[in-house]
Design an enzyme around this catalytic site. Structure first.
Site: not given
Length: 246
Positions: A141, A155
């Site tokens: 990501s 995350y």
């Protein structure tokens, strides 16, 4: 001739979104494809049907990526059922979002299990099957490199860990002619992050091209790395984000 003709791929977490797009694109390039899913059996079967409609073999395997035995079992079943394993795509992931003071330890533990441990476990299991020319492709990501809003500490940490993982296994597997690549998608129009969702306006404000990616945009990069053009790409992170992190 399809560039992945005769190859077999496993894509984790591929009942929808980016994972489903990757699975279908690899099949369109000639690969037989196994996918894993946690709960969305009906959607997983739809992906299998789409792959079979392209003339390829496909199976859907129920596996919770937080369960190491289930991850290993999915790799083994892929190789046993489809006759080998050439391409592993670690796509399954979860997206905890809360300020650090509001997170429970269980949130951290599950995020680490799914987003970090599962790719390690899958790669460990895959090493006995991957041939020369094999691929380990992991989906990260852009939030591994840059955070604008709050609430993404866990995350981001898990996705950042995949950089070291990819560099390390590139060294481990390179002598066998196996490559390892990390792909960092930016904001992508999925169920988890819809282009018309509450964060969309903020996202578009940071994009150089003024739109979300489609899952097919990410899948195209995976297909490039998985094919003959990706032979000399390893230990690297490729950002596919429309300029969000520029």
């Amino acid at each position: 001739m399809a560039v992945l003709e005769g190859k077999t791929a496993l894509v984790t977490g591929a009942s929808r979104g980016i994972g489903a797009a990757i699975a279908v694109r690899l099949a369109a390039e000639g690969a037989n494809v196994a996918i894993t899913y946690e709960r969305s059996r009906d959607r997983a079967e739809e992906v299998v049907a789409e792959i079979e409609g392209l003339g390829r073999k496909a199976i859907a395997i129920q596996a919770d990526s937080a369960d190491a035995d289930a991850v290993t079992g999915a790799v083994d079943r892929t190789a046993e059922t489809l006759g080998g394993l050439d391409i592993l795509v670690n796509n399954a992931g979860i997206f905890p979002k809360a300020p650090i003071g509001e997170l429970a330890l269980a949130d951290l533990d599950r995020a680490l299990a799914v987003n970090v441990r599962a790719p390690f476990v899958a790669a460990m299991a895959a090493t006995k099957y991957l041939p020369e020319g094999g691929r380990v492709i992991t989906i990260g990501s852009t939030l591994a490199d840059r955070l604008v809003p709050s609430g993404f500490s866990v995350y981001s940490a898990t996705k950042s860990a995949l950089s070291g993982f990819t560099k390390g296994i590139a060294r481990d597997l390179g002598p066998r002619g196996i490559t390892a690549v990390l792909i960092h998608p930016g904001p992508t129009d999925t169920d988890m992050n819809p282009a018309d969702g509450p964060r969309a306006r903020t996202t578009l404000a940071t994009s150089a091209v003024g739109r979300h990616a489609a899952p097919a945009d990410i899948a195209a990069t995976v297909a490039h790395v998985a094919g003959p053009a990706g032979t000399f790409i390893t230990g690297s992170a490729i950002t596919v984000d429309g300029g969000v992190n520029a």
